[in-house]
Design a protein around this motif. Structure first.
Motif, PDB file in Angstrom:
ATOM      1  N   MET A 326      61.257  47.348  32.222  1.00 33.03           N
ATOM      2  CA  MET A 326      61.338  45.952  32.632  1.00 33.03           C
ATOM      3  C   MET A 326      62.367  45.181  31.803  1.00 33.03           C
ATOM      4  N   ARG A 343      56.316  46.202  36.751  1.00 34.29           N
ATOM      5  CA  ARG A 343      55.298  45.156  36.612  1.00 34.29           C
ATOM      6  C   ARG A 343      53.943  45.656  37.122  1.00 34.29           C
ATOM      7  N   ALA A 526      50.107  41.975  39.688  1.00 29.02           N
ATOM      8  CA  ALA A 526      51.514  41.638  39.495  1.00 29.02           C
ATOM      9  C   ALA A 526      52.127  41.315  40.845  1.00 29.02           C
ATOM     10  N   LEU A 532      52.301  37.615  36.615  1.00 26.00           N
ATOM     11  CA  LEU A 532      51.322  38.608  36.167  1.00 26.00           C
ATOM     12  C   LEU A 532      50.067  37.878  35.727  1.00 26.00           C
TER      13      LEU A 532
END
Length: 587
Positions: A326, A343, A526, A532
């Motif tokens: 990420m 995610r 997510a 999130l």
């Protein structure tokens, strides 16, 4: 397991020497003069020698052919092939005599390498940095492996004499002084131990005890045969030795998925049980942690007190990998298994521990990897954004601070340090150092050439692109480049990062740690926007809630649930890029 089979014992009038050498016909003890050793039918050789004093140096001569150190040597002043030194572990005067350790939920780890932690690179020099660790909010100092290795520079995973702390960093009493001073400050001390292989230089066991090994291979050489009682005892006694004679508070067992398990009772179960007996006898908290690429949830139970076959926690590589993808966008190697939706992977890790819980992993040859882990306590997972492997196993050993956006990295820290899993930092991460941690070692001749060739094969793309700019692991300058830059703590960026880490760990100590006993995983989600959310049921009945925007764009903010905000910005209608909020909800 309190009576050691291996190693030298001091007696009332001298010392007793023992060596398990089942393939040897004759063994002589070499002190100031030679002493023929008695052979028993089980392959043990022994000699009781009066007048031997602490500090005496000795070797064993095998079949008039080769002189070897004691495999259970307490100290090697002249490296792995030199003589062993007789050590008296009862003579050290411990100051923290009433230290009994700390409960596992209080653990905040920092992984360190003794040789590069300070410019001096010694156990004694580390003492001067302990107050910094305490002030940062860290509660547990973890040392990379110390077992004696060949040469003056090494990560420690090439150790060949498991009982001898390497002389490059000081003497045994210097190590004890470090541990004692840490305990006086309330710091636990953990040691990384390697029971899956021996290093490539200085291991003579195959010459006189070939039954130590099987025909199976690990990535680093012949597998150790733990079906053999003496071999099993060698490892278990070693674990107890570090915990008893040096008073380490815990051990981290390296890459246990590469231990070739054969026989009815796994070595990991036996080792945990023996450590549990020591914990019960002494009234100490002792913690055992695994590194295990197989993600075996069935080995873990952080609440088992004392250990009786289980392990407190496992290093959670999955958690690191989803964050790394990420934050950097990298997809090479094992990062490819996390590229599709990092995610979503992070949400799974936050809601149940492992990302891979029985799914096929391409990097692992398509085999099914992992076991369901959601029923474990969150503290069964050691979560981190950086460690020696994930930093050092890169061509340049570059850290996340050199790869990721600072705001994104701060968000990752805000999630990692306040989540109910056990957090770990890598040395210098608390102030955001950019000093690299490249791979280094100190081999010579053909072995040095083999290491260079192996690195060139593994990182062919980097050598093709950067050529001689890629650090040579054998060059002393590569080692020196990894020494921490303590002065950068006092620069603006260092101060800002350190202040952030201290605030987060203060909140963890005040709001999270008292609620960890009995905590359980909840749910996490997510979204495509970068939103999130996650929550956990804490041990006191409260709900810990996370809301984060893990994207470069501003997003709509969900309605905050009732509760007290313990971290983050306001409660407006939008969330800025890479922002994190934590709430504690009502019971």
């Amino acid at each position: 397991m309190n009576e050691r089979k291996f190693g030298t014992r001091l007696t009332a009038d001298g010392a007793s020497f023992r060596l398990w050498a089942p393939a040897a016909k004759r063994v002589d003890l070499l002190l100031e003069k030679s002493h023929a050793m008695r052979r028993a039918e089980d392959g043990w050789f022994s000699a009781d020698v009066p007048g031997v004093k602490v500090g005496a140096r000795y070797k064993f001569r095998i079949d008039d052919d080769i002189d070897v150190p004691d495999p259970a040597s307490g100290f090697q002043p002249d490296d792995v092939s030199g003589p062993s030194e007789v050590i008296d572990h009862t003579s050290f005067r411990w100051r923290a005599s009433d230290w009994r350790g700390r409960p596992w939920p209080e653990t905040v780890l920092i992984e360190t390498h003794v040789g590069t932690f300070t410019p001096e690179g010694s156990y004694r020099a580390m003492i001067g940095k302990l107050d910094h660790l305490v002030a940062s909010g860290i509660t547990a100092l973890e040392l990379m492996p110390l077992a004696d290795f060949s040469g003056a520079r090494n990560w420690g995973y090439d150790g060949v004499l498991w009982y001898a702390p390497d002389s490059a960093y000081g003497r045994p009493d210097d190590l004890k002084a470090l541990i004692d001073e840490a305990h006086l400050r309330g710091l636990m001390v953990f040691l990384d131990v390697v029971y899956n292989h021996f290093g490539p230089e200085g291991n003579y066991l195959g010459r006189y005890a070939p039954s130590f090994f099987t025909d199976a291979q690990t990535p680093w050489g012949s597998a150790i045969d733990y079906r053999v009682p003496e071999v099993r005892a060698f490892a278990i006694e070693n674990a107890l030795y570090w915990l008893r004679d040096y008073r380490f508070d815990g051990l981290r067992l390296d890459a246990v998925n590469t231990i070739v398990e054969q026989g009815e009772i796994p070595i990991l179960h036996d080792l945990s049980g023996a450590v549990g007996e020591l914990s019960a006898q002494t009234g100490r908290y002792i913690h055992l942690v695994l590194e295990n690429g197989d993600n075996r949830a069935s080995l873990l139970d952080p609440a088992q007190e004392p250990p009786r076959g289980k392990y407190r926690a496992q290093w959670n590589d999955d958690y690191h990998h989803v964050w790394h993808v990420m934050l950097t966008g990298e997809s090479q190697g094992y990062y490819g298994d996390y590229q599709r939706s990092p995610r979503t992977g992070l949400a799974r890790s936050l809601s149940s521990g492992f990302v891979y819980q029985g799914e096929a992993a391409a990097f692992w040859g398509g085999k099914l990897r992992g076991e369901p882990s959601g029923k474990l306590a969150p503290t069964a997972f050691v979560n981190f954004l950086q460690n020696h492997d994930q930093t050092g196993n890169r061509p340049f050993g570059d850290r996340l601070e050199s790869l990721a956006d600072p705001k994104a990295l701060e968000a990752a820290l805000a999630v990692t340090l306040l989540a109910p899993m056990t957090p770990m930092l890598f040395m210098g991460e608390e102030w955001g150092t950019k000093v690299p941690f490249p791979f280094f070692c100190d081999f010579h001749g053909g072995l040095a050439d083999a290491v260079r060739k192996g690195r060139r094969r593994e990182y062919a793309w980097a050598y093709a692109k950067y050529g001689d700019e890629v650090p040579d692991p054998l060059d002393p300058s590569t080692f020196r480049s990894a020494v921490l830059d303590w002065d950068s703590r006092n620069k603006a960026e260092g101060k800002e990062r350190l202040a952030l880490v201290r605030k987060l760990l203060t909140i963890r100590r005040r709001e999270i740690v008292p609620r960890l006993a009995g905590a359980a995983f909840g749910e996490a989600q997510a979204g495509d926007s970068g939103l999130l959310t996650a929550h956990w049921r804490m041990g006191d009945g409260t709900t810990l809630q996370l809301t984060a925007n893990l994207s470069d764009a501003e997003i709509a903010s969900p309605v905050d649930k009732p509760g007290t905000q313990i971290w983050g910005g306001g409660t407006g209608r939008t969330m800025p890029p890479w922002s994190v909020r934590w709430h504690l909800g009502a019971r």
